[in-house]
Scaffold this active site. Sequence first.
Site, PDB file in Angstrom:
ATOM      1  N   PHE A  64       0.811  -1.225   0.000  1.00  0.00           N
ATOM      2  CA  PHE A  64       0.000   0.000   0.000  1.00  0.00           C
ATOM      3  C   PHE A  64       0.845   1.277   0.000  1.00  0.00           C
ATOM      4  CE2 PHE A  64      -4.161  -2.052   1.784  1.00  0.00           C
ATOM      5  CZ  PHE A  64      -4.404  -2.612   0.546  1.00  0.00           C
ATOM      6  N   HIS A 180       9.872 -13.941  -0.468  1.00  0.00           N
ATOM      7  CA  HIS A 180       9.849 -13.779  -1.924  1.00  0.00           C
ATOM      8  C   HIS A 180      11.015 -14.619  -2.445  1.00  0.00           C
ATOM      9  CE1 HIS A 180       9.411 -11.112  -5.665  1.00  0.00           C
ATOM     10  NE2 HIS A 180      10.356 -11.998  -5.942  1.00  0.00           N
ATOM     11  N   ASP A 307      -0.987  -9.854  -3.716  1.00  0.00           N
ATOM     12  CA  ASP A 307       0.241  -9.127  -4.072  1.00  0.00           C
ATOM     13  C   ASP A 307      -0.115  -7.806  -4.767  1.00  0.00           C
ATOM     14  OD1 ASP A 307       2.890  -8.462  -4.293  1.00  0.00           O
ATOM     15  OD2 ASP A 307       3.342  -9.860  -5.914  1.00  0.00           O
TER      16      ASP A 307
HETATM   17  O1  DOR Z   1       5.622  -7.541  -8.846  1.00  0.00           O
HETATM   18  C1  DOR Z   1       5.936  -7.249  -7.713  1.00  0.00           C
HETATM   19  N1  DOR Z   1       5.709  -6.025  -7.220  1.00  0.00           N
HETATM   20  N2  DOR Z   1       6.537  -8.162  -6.946  1.00  0.00           N
HETATM   21  C2  DOR Z   1       7.089  -7.843  -5.759  1.00  0.00           C
HETATM   22  O2  DOR Z   1       7.701  -8.671  -5.155  1.00  0.00           O
HETATM   23  C3  DOR Z   1       7.008  -6.459  -5.242  1.00  0.00           C
HETATM   24  C4  DOR Z   1       5.870  -5.743  -5.830  1.00  0.00           C
HETATM   25  C5  DOR Z   1       5.933  -4.253  -5.595  1.00  0.00           C
HETATM   26  O3  DOR Z   1       6.095  -3.862  -4.445  1.00  0.00           O
HETATM   27  O4  DOR Z   1       5.808  -3.491  -6.542  1.00  0.00           O
END
Ligand code: DOR
Length: 442
Positions: A64, A180, A307
Amino acid sequence: MIGDLFVRGGKVVRANGAQTADVWIRGGRVAAVAAGVPPPPDCAVLEAADCLVFPGLIDPQVHFREPGLEHKEDLASGALAAIGGGVTAFCEMPNTRPSTTTRELLADKVSRATGRSAADFAFFLGATAQNADRLGEWEDDPGCVGIKVFMGSSTGDLLVPDDPTVERVLRSGKSRVAVHAEDDYRLKERYAALPPDSSPVVHPEVRDVECALRATRRLLDLAEKTGRRVHVLHVSTAEEVALLKERDLGDLVTAEVTPNHLFLTAPECYRTHATLAQMNPPVRDERHRQALRQGLVDGVLTCIGSDHAPHTLAEKGKPFPDSPSGIPGVQTILPLLLIGVREGWLSLADVARVTTTGPARVWGLVGKGDLAPGYDGDLVVVDPQQRGPLPLSWLHSRAGYSPYVGWALAGWPRQVVLRGEVVYQDHALAGPARGRPLRFSR
Ligand code: DOR
């Protein structure tokens, strides 16, 4: 009285099945779930005939962006998107600016969310080489869900690429550690070898199956070695599903999958959406999608995490691979999974298991994850007959796009209830932001 509500005649969907029943919430908690009982006098009644009633969804993986990157999202806009999708509880990731790497920074997020988040909330602490040995002291702080490790580089600068440091993290504290899992050494080699002017279609080749599989295998070895419980975030390959099944480490290892990996496929998603479909780990081809679906149905994958990772359209417009990775998704979990129910590979009870009971069990949430006496009175009323193309105007994320706009979705949340109060209806918030920190038993 505040927090008293009688939800009448809906089909109540729980992880153990679906049955037509009334839900009586008293003082914010579920008092009874039973069929044909008259509502208590003076209790507000919410009619739910012909609707599905799910426990409030729990999204254990969202980004967020507050503090520091509020132009992409903030805790209020992200929480509004969550509530709009029937997500009454979320766990937010530490790759903000600054990253959430101390107990003070975590407490700051809790205070920022209080009075502004429409959903209940908790935050992950980000692991680094510097704080690895302190995390165990901080993990039980109010509003802390646990520890997050980035074994592979993604958005932000959090990174623990090597086994000795991951092992130090696992040896400090007791709560489950979210990871991750992409192998950073291989990622670096592959980005270095990427020809200029490559298209995003190659994203799943750059961050290939071996990147994910290697890191997940290393993580399982470390979990066995240390006895620390771990959670593999956004599993993206058939090979990892097979590995998790074969190693079968019981409660030591849980895992989750995103709706993007279940409902998009490569190369089509990159041809249609270009960098808007770019996330880490990447959406891959149909073979992986089928294995992930099966893994979810079999319980090898314990839960769904969206996610949700918003970036602005201008940022996403940079040429690949400088375009940031991430797809917004906290608001679209439920209607997407209901596609799986209509297609016949997922049951309604599966949907409740992977969005409510599953994440509550993984993270040890207190009072969340089911509609049964004593649980918080959090629920979502969904009219499965109401279908239509998803308009962008229903989405509250600041991102301003979604790969699912225009999809024929059914089961958009009609009302969302938090501790017995209707907090969302007619596509808008119905009152003040009432979110509180989540509580955990570990
Ligand atoms: O695609 C992704 N975006 N994978 C992640 O691990 C982090 C996330 C982001 O915070 O933008």
